[in-house]
Write an enzyme that holds these catalytic residues in place. Structure first.
Site, PDB file in Angstrom:
ATOM      1  N   HIS A 150     -40.513  18.926  12.481  1.00 43.40           N
ATOM      2  CA  HIS A 150     -40.382  20.394  12.511  1.00 43.40           C
ATOM      3  C   HIS A 150     -40.862  20.976  11.164  1.00 43.40           C
ATOM      4  O   HIS A 150     -40.070  21.551  10.408  1.00 43.40           O
ATOM      5  CB  HIS A 150     -38.919  20.733  12.775  1.00 43.40           C
ATOM      6  N   ARG A 205     -32.483  24.064   6.142  1.00 42.09           N
ATOM      7  CA  ARG A 205     -33.452  25.013   6.716  1.00 42.09           C
ATOM      8  C   ARG A 205     -34.742  24.981   5.893  1.00 42.09           C
ATOM      9  O   ARG A 205     -34.794  25.423   4.758  1.00 42.09           O
ATOM     10  CB  ARG A 205     -32.879  26.422   6.708  1.00 42.09           C
ATOM     11  N   ARG A 231     -31.221  14.946  12.169  1.00 36.58           N
ATOM     12  CA  ARG A 231     -31.298  15.820  10.996  1.00 36.58           C
ATOM     13  C   ARG A 231     -29.924  16.143  10.421  1.00 36.58           C
ATOM     14  O   ARG A 231     -29.823  16.826   9.400  1.00 36.58           O
ATOM     15  CB  ARG A 231     -32.018  17.122  11.360  1.00 36.58           C
ATOM     16  N   ASP A 264     -43.372  31.380  19.642  1.00 43.03           N
ATOM     17  CA  ASP A 264     -42.660  30.125  19.883  1.00 43.03           C
ATOM     18  C   ASP A 264     -43.306  29.441  21.082  1.00 43.03           C
ATOM     19  O   ASP A 264     -42.926  29.668  22.234  1.00 43.03           O
ATOM     20  CB  ASP A 264     -41.174  30.394  20.129  1.00 43.03           C
ATOM     21  N   GLU A 310     -45.659  22.014  14.369  1.00 42.18           N
ATOM     22  CA  GLU A 310     -44.897  20.779  14.496  1.00 42.18           C
ATOM     23  C   GLU A 310     -45.612  19.760  15.374  1.00 42.18           C
ATOM     24  O   GLU A 310     -45.948  20.069  16.518  1.00 42.18           O
ATOM     25  CB  GLU A 310     -43.524  21.089  15.089  1.00 42.18           C
TER      26      GLU A 310
END
EC number: 5.1.3.15
Length: 341
Positions: free
Chosen positions: A196, A95, A118, A241, A300
């Site tokens: 990200h 994270r 990832r 978002d 991103e």
């Protein structure tokens, strides 16, 4: 005897004047081509790569996830956000830092959310194809990811994902990804992608993003409904978002308190995601602290609205360059516009 001695002196002179300089030139050339990185053990004994630049700047990349977890300037200040609750234990993704979203961004598709790149162990690529000369750096590492059997069950496509992580002489951090279709059955494949990136900020309420004004975006908090950005800059007062579409190659993040501007430069990545979970959602994310949202911002570089499609043998390149520069002020406002041109 004298003739033999003359021949020996000539051979020594030849060695000193021609062969040794050539060997030295070859050695120096090889040294320049050899990436300056070290392999070390990170959290939970996971392997990581450490890149160092001559002015004490550094970056760290975990082989788990091909994941950049640290990017520091000449003062040793951390420029990326990394959650203190991040687990660093497969299969849970790390994270913070720069997770790689491939072959799928978010959960819009057949693969699990943000894909599997990832969650995999990458390898150091010892024989990567050459990059263009303008991609050069003395501190870099090349990594490669190939699909596992589990990956092929989820997403039945053979690929090679190569990535170079480089630290430039001015401290800029560059990630260059190359994804090639190596299907043997003639089948093309499509994917979405994102770097990200979690930036470290002083206070999310003191941050603004410029370069995305007047653009259309998909609001993920409203079922991806399409809107047009009306504000001169993006500021933050609640959960955000959004997927901004057809974005410019340069975006700026301005941190008022730290008097710092992050400049994002990108190639091959048409979209940009802006995300902050805010207070309520942060409490629902197990590997994120309740107050962490105040000190992070994700902007991103991505390819989402129009997936990348590759035929067998074709290759896509997506490049992200990050730099951090002092901000200038005018009447109390940050003025990054000269950075965006």
């Amino acid at each position: 005897m004298k003739t033999l001695q003359r021949h020996r002196r000539r051979r020594v002179l030849l060695l000193q004047t021609t062969i040794l300089p050539l060997l030295l030139i070859c050695a120096l050339s090889m040294a320049k081509e050899r990436p300056s990185f070290e392999l070390a053990k990170g959290i939970n004994c996971l392997d990581k790569i450490v890149l160092r630049e001559s002015r004490c700047r550094s970056a760290e990349v975990y082989l788990y996830g091909g994941h950049v977890t640290s990017w520091k300037n000449e003062n040793g200040e951390e420029l990326l956000f990394l959650s203190s609750k991040s687990i660093f234990k497969p299969p849970k993704p790390i994270r913070g830092g720069i997770p790689l979203c491939f072959p799928q961004f978010s959960n819009y598709g057949p693969v699990k959310s943000h894909g599997f790149a990832r969650n995999r162990i990458w390898e150091v690529d010892t024989s990567p194809p050459p990059l263009p000369s303008n991609y050069s750096s003395n501190a870099f590492v090349d990594l490669i990811l190939r699909p596992t059997e589990d990956d092929l069950k989820m997403w039945p496509n053979n690929f090679e994902f190569r990535m170079r992580v480089a630290l430039g002489c001015e401290g800029e951090l560059t990630l260059t990804s190359r994804i090639r279709n190596i299907n043997s059955d003639g089948k093309p494949f499509s994917f979405t992608f994102a770097y990200h990136t979690y930036f470290s900020v002083s206070d999310i309420s003191e941050v603004r993003v410029e370069g995305l004004e007047t653009l259309d975006y998909l609001d993920k908090l409203k079922n991806r409904e399409r809107f047009t950005e009306q504000d001169d800059a993006i500021t933050f007062e609640s959960e955000t978002d959004k997927i901004y579409l057809s974005t410019p190659t340069k975006i700026a993040i301005l941190d008022h308190e730290k008097k710092r501007t992050f400049v994002i430069r990108k190639e091959g990545l048409a979209d940009a995601v802006v995300w902050n979970p805010w207070e309520k959602k942060s409490k629902k994310i197990s590997d994120l602290g309740d107050e962490d949202y105040k000190y992070m911002l994700c902007v991103e570089a991505a390819a989402i609205e129009r997936p990348i499609t590759l035929k067998p043998g074709e290759e896509w390149t997506g490049r992200l360059e990050l730099s951090a520069v002092p901000s200038s002020y005018s009447s109390g406002q940050l003025d990054p516009r000269k950075l965006l041109h």
